[in-house]
Design a protein around this motif. Structure first.
Motif, PDB file in Angstrom:
ATOM      1  N   HIS A  64       0.976  -1.076   0.116  1.00  0.00           N
ATOM      2  CA  HIS A  64      -0.035   0.153  -0.062  1.00  0.00           C
ATOM      3  C   HIS A  64       0.931   1.174   0.093  1.00  0.00           C
ATOM      4  O   HIS A  64       0.491   1.993  -0.802  1.00  0.00           O
ATOM      5  CB  HIS A  64      -1.037   0.037   1.218  1.00  0.00           C
ATOM      6  N   TRP A 115       1.146   4.072  -2.923  1.00  0.00           N
ATOM      7  CA  TRP A 115       1.071   5.391  -2.909  1.00  0.00           C
ATOM      8  C   TRP A 115       2.388   6.128  -3.372  1.00  0.00           C
ATOM      9  O   TRP A 115       2.049   7.244  -4.051  1.00  0.00           O
ATOM     10  CB  TRP A 115       0.882   5.738  -1.332  1.00  0.00           C
ATOM     11  N   CYS A 152       2.645   6.309  -7.258  1.00  0.00           N
ATOM     12  CA  CYS A 152       1.341   7.472  -7.947  1.00  0.00           C
ATOM     13  C   CYS A 152       1.994   8.636  -7.570  1.00  0.00           C
ATOM     14  O   CYS A 152       1.838   9.644  -8.175  1.00  0.00           O
ATOM     15  CB  CYS A 152       0.175   6.877  -7.095  1.00  0.00           C
ATOM     16  N   PRO A 159      -4.481   9.888  -4.931  1.00  0.00           N
ATOM     17  CA  PRO A 159      -4.563   8.221  -4.654  1.00  0.00           C
ATOM     18  C   PRO A 159      -5.169   7.795  -3.411  1.00  0.00           C
ATOM     19  O   PRO A 159      -5.354   6.869  -3.085  1.00  0.00           O
ATOM     20  CB  PRO A 159      -3.183   7.890  -4.861  1.00  0.00           C
ATOM     21  N   PRO A 210      -8.066   8.003  -1.548  1.00  0.00           N
ATOM     22  CA  PRO A 210      -9.140   7.378  -1.132  1.00  0.00           C
ATOM     23  C   PRO A 210      -9.005   5.810  -1.490  1.00  0.00           C
ATOM     24  O   PRO A 210      -9.680   5.068  -0.694  1.00  0.00           O
ATOM     25  CB  PRO A 210     -10.523   7.941  -2.179  1.00  0.00           C
ATOM     26  N   ILE A 211      -8.596   5.687  -2.564  1.00  0.00           N
ATOM     27  CA  ILE A 211      -8.423   4.247  -2.855  1.00  0.00           C
ATOM     28  C   ILE A 211      -7.373   3.557  -1.782  1.00  0.00           C
ATOM     29  O   ILE A 211      -7.577   2.375  -1.436  1.00  0.00           O
ATOM     30  CB  ILE A 211      -8.180   3.997  -4.250  1.00  0.00           C
ATOM     31  N   ILE A 212      -6.151   4.233  -1.638  1.00  0.00           N
ATOM     32  CA  ILE A 212      -5.222   3.608  -0.712  1.00  0.00           C
ATOM     33  C   ILE A 212      -5.552   3.197   0.674  1.00  0.00           C
ATOM     34  O   ILE A 212      -5.520   2.267   1.171  1.00  0.00           O
ATOM     35  CB  ILE A 212      -4.118   4.533  -0.682  1.00  0.00           C
ATOM     36  N   LEU A 267      -9.005   2.645   1.480  1.00  0.00           N
ATOM     37  CA  LEU A 267      -9.823   1.617   1.491  1.00  0.00           C
ATOM     38  C   LEU A 267      -8.759   0.243   1.680  1.00  0.00           C
ATOM     39  O   LEU A 267      -9.423  -0.515   2.131  1.00  0.00           O
ATOM     40  CB  LEU A 267     -10.498   1.804   0.241  1.00  0.00           C
ATOM     41  N   ALA A 268      -7.817   0.304   0.806  1.00  0.00           N
ATOM     42  CA  ALA A 268      -6.969  -1.017   0.968  1.00  0.00           C
ATOM     43  C   ALA A 268      -6.286  -1.255   2.138  1.00  0.00           C
ATOM     44  O   ALA A 268      -6.288  -2.310   2.667  1.00  0.00           O
ATOM     45  CB  ALA A 268      -5.940  -0.830  -0.255  1.00  0.00           C
TER      46      ALA A 268
END
Length: 505
Positions: free
Chosen positions: A385, A389, A392, A416, A418-420, A422-423
């Motif tokens: 993760h 990040w 990106c 990046p 929001p997606i990171i 969640l992961a």
């Protein structure tokens, strides 16, 4: 090999005490950063100071060449206090100290190469006198070589004296304030400012060494250095190190990229925005640090209690981040005008800082999960993760910086998330047993009223315009936030949090 029990000359602190000292140290660091930067810019100029900031970023990043042994020291020292007989404090500290000597040597070589490349390509363009350039590099070397003593700070934390270690950080802030004021008043040069900041960074490490010796916590002896102990520490620390090093790369990435792609002045003004972000992030980190030894001990003997403490920690980190970041976003127009003056690119710095602070609210979701996973014996779980990040961030920065300047770099860092995040939450289900419904109940739902109050304050500023509306909305937000938290204290399980704060660190 025997390393007998240590005689303690002081009692250990609680998590609450550690948080109090951590918060005090974080606030002191934040205020020092805010108050001193405009004085430094006015005295030595943004170009000269930008060169030092890049050199400082290089030296700071190289701290991670210790492969995260400091985190292993905290972990195994804490486990030793919970009855883990495989963890001998003298062997842990002596082995970590021996390794830090080796790591400092390698870091010194790397720093020499990287600093020479930067100065030869960018540093000389500002017209800094040769003598000051030598001082800047010398200060960088001093910081790198201070790695030799850094395990002593970890010994204090792992032994239950985090509040003492944080007190040393406050001591460093005092040195920074007095030293910078003296440098700007009596020897106005970037070299003098660099010396003051270097002393401020090295002093807490030396004070930690004194604190360890004063309390007779460990004995550093060559005969206690153990290859097997180092291997055991590496098995734990390399995972934690990989995450920490990538995290450090994320924090230093913007400064280094702008340093090589842009001008020293852009580095300084990016640092102005980033200094606000990093100071608040540091406060959040220091709020969670006292729980690292707590969780290490609980995961040995009480997993259920460890889970309760984790949710308490996640809420404290998130609500602190939301409150602090929203207040700063609301007050930035006035804060920057007073702080940097009209000569600075205020709108650009404001946009950059606002984007970073908005991202920090999301950051607070995962910040406590990393030390919690380390404490649970799963170091390195979030390496993919962090790496995603960083990739990106760096890639988007290269694309956006030429078009949007420092604002583009902050957009690249935040986009990046929001997606990171969640992961992160998905991964935490397997590393620390995080339950999504419980996380929402204990962390997000109690925080929604505070976020809603912040939204109303922002709408008020947009509708009313003017300085008075900013003042009313900013401080009104703080008052309403504390009132909201008081009225909803049962919703966020304040009794559980108070119980967690009383746990021995």
């Amino acid at each position: 090999m025997k390393s007998g029990p240590r005689r303690r000359t002081a009692t250990t602190g609680s998590a609450g005490k550690g948080i109090s000292f951590s918060a005090l140290a974080g606030v002191a660091s934040l205020l020092a950063a805010l108050l001193l930067l405009p004085l430094i810019i006015a005295t030595v100029g943004p170009e000269d100071y930008g060169v030092w900031l890049v050199i400082l970023a290089i030296a700071s990043f190289l701290f991670y060449l210790d492969l995260g042994v400091g985190s292993a020291v905290v972990h195994f020292m804490a486990r030793s206090r919970s009855g883990d007989e495989s963890s001998k404090p003298d062997a842990i500290a002596s082995t970590a100290h021996a390794w830090s000597v080796v790591a400092a040597g390698g870091a010194a070589v790397a720093f020499g190469i990287l600093s020479w490349v930067y100065i030869s390509t960018q540093g000389t363009s500002t017209g800094i006198p040769q003598g000051d350039l030598v001082i800047l590099v010398g200060c960088g070397y001093a910081l790198v070589l201070s790695m030799v003593l850094r395990p002593m700070s970890s010994v204090l934390s792992g032994a239950g004296f985090l509040h003492i270690e944080r007190g040393n950080q406050i001591f460093g802030v005092a040195i920074r304030i007095l030293g910078t004021l003296a440098a700007c008043s009596f020897s106005p040069s970037v070299g003098a400012v660099a010396i003051a900041e270097t002393l401020a960074l090295v002093a807490p490490t030396i004070a930690s060494l004194v604190g360890v010796r004063k309390r007779n916590l460990v004995r550093i002896r060559v005969q206690y250095v153990s290859r097997s102990e180092l291997q055991r520490m590496f098995r734990y620390s390399v995972g934690a190190f990989s995450v920490s090093m990538v995290g450090a790369a994320i924090l230093q990435c913007g400064t280094l990229l702008i340093g090589y792609m842009g001008s020293p002045a852009q580095v300084t003004y990016f640092n102005a925005a980033f200094r606000i972000y990093s100071s608040v992030r540091q406060i959040i980190g220091w709020l969670t640090d006292p729980f690292r030894p707590v969780l290490s001990r609980l995961f040995v003997k009480d997993h259920a209690k460890a889970g309760t403490v984790l949710y308490d920690l996640l809420f404290v980190a998130f609500i602190t981040s939301a409150t602090g970041c929203v207040f700063l976003i609301l007050s930035l127009p006035l804060l920057l005008e007073v702080w940097l003056g009209q000569g600075a690119p205020l709108l650009e710095v404001q946009n950059a800082a606002s984007i970073l602070l908005a991202g920090l609210i999301l950051n607070a979701i995962h910040i406590p999960l990393i030390p919690a996973s380390d404490a649970a014996g799963r170091p390195g779980a979030f390496l993919p993760h962090q790496t995603a990040w960083l990739i990106c961030y760096a890639g988007l920065s290269i694309v956006l910086f030429p078009h949007f300047g420092i604002t583009g770099v902050t957009l690249a860092m935040t986009a990046p998330l929001p997606i990171i995040e969640l992961a992160y939450l998905i991964r935490a289900q397997s590393t620390v047993g995080l339950a999504g419904n419980m996380w929402h109940k204990r962390v997000i739902r109690p925080s929604l009223p505070v976020l809603f109050v912040g939204l109303l304050a922002a709408i008020f500023i947009f509708a009313m315009q003017g300085r008075l509306s900013i003042i009313i909305a900013s401080f009104g937000f703080i008052v309403l936030t504390f009132l909201t938290l008081f009225l909803s204290r049962k919703l966020w399980s304040y009794k559980s949090i108070l119980s967690s704060l009383r746990l021995e660190s």
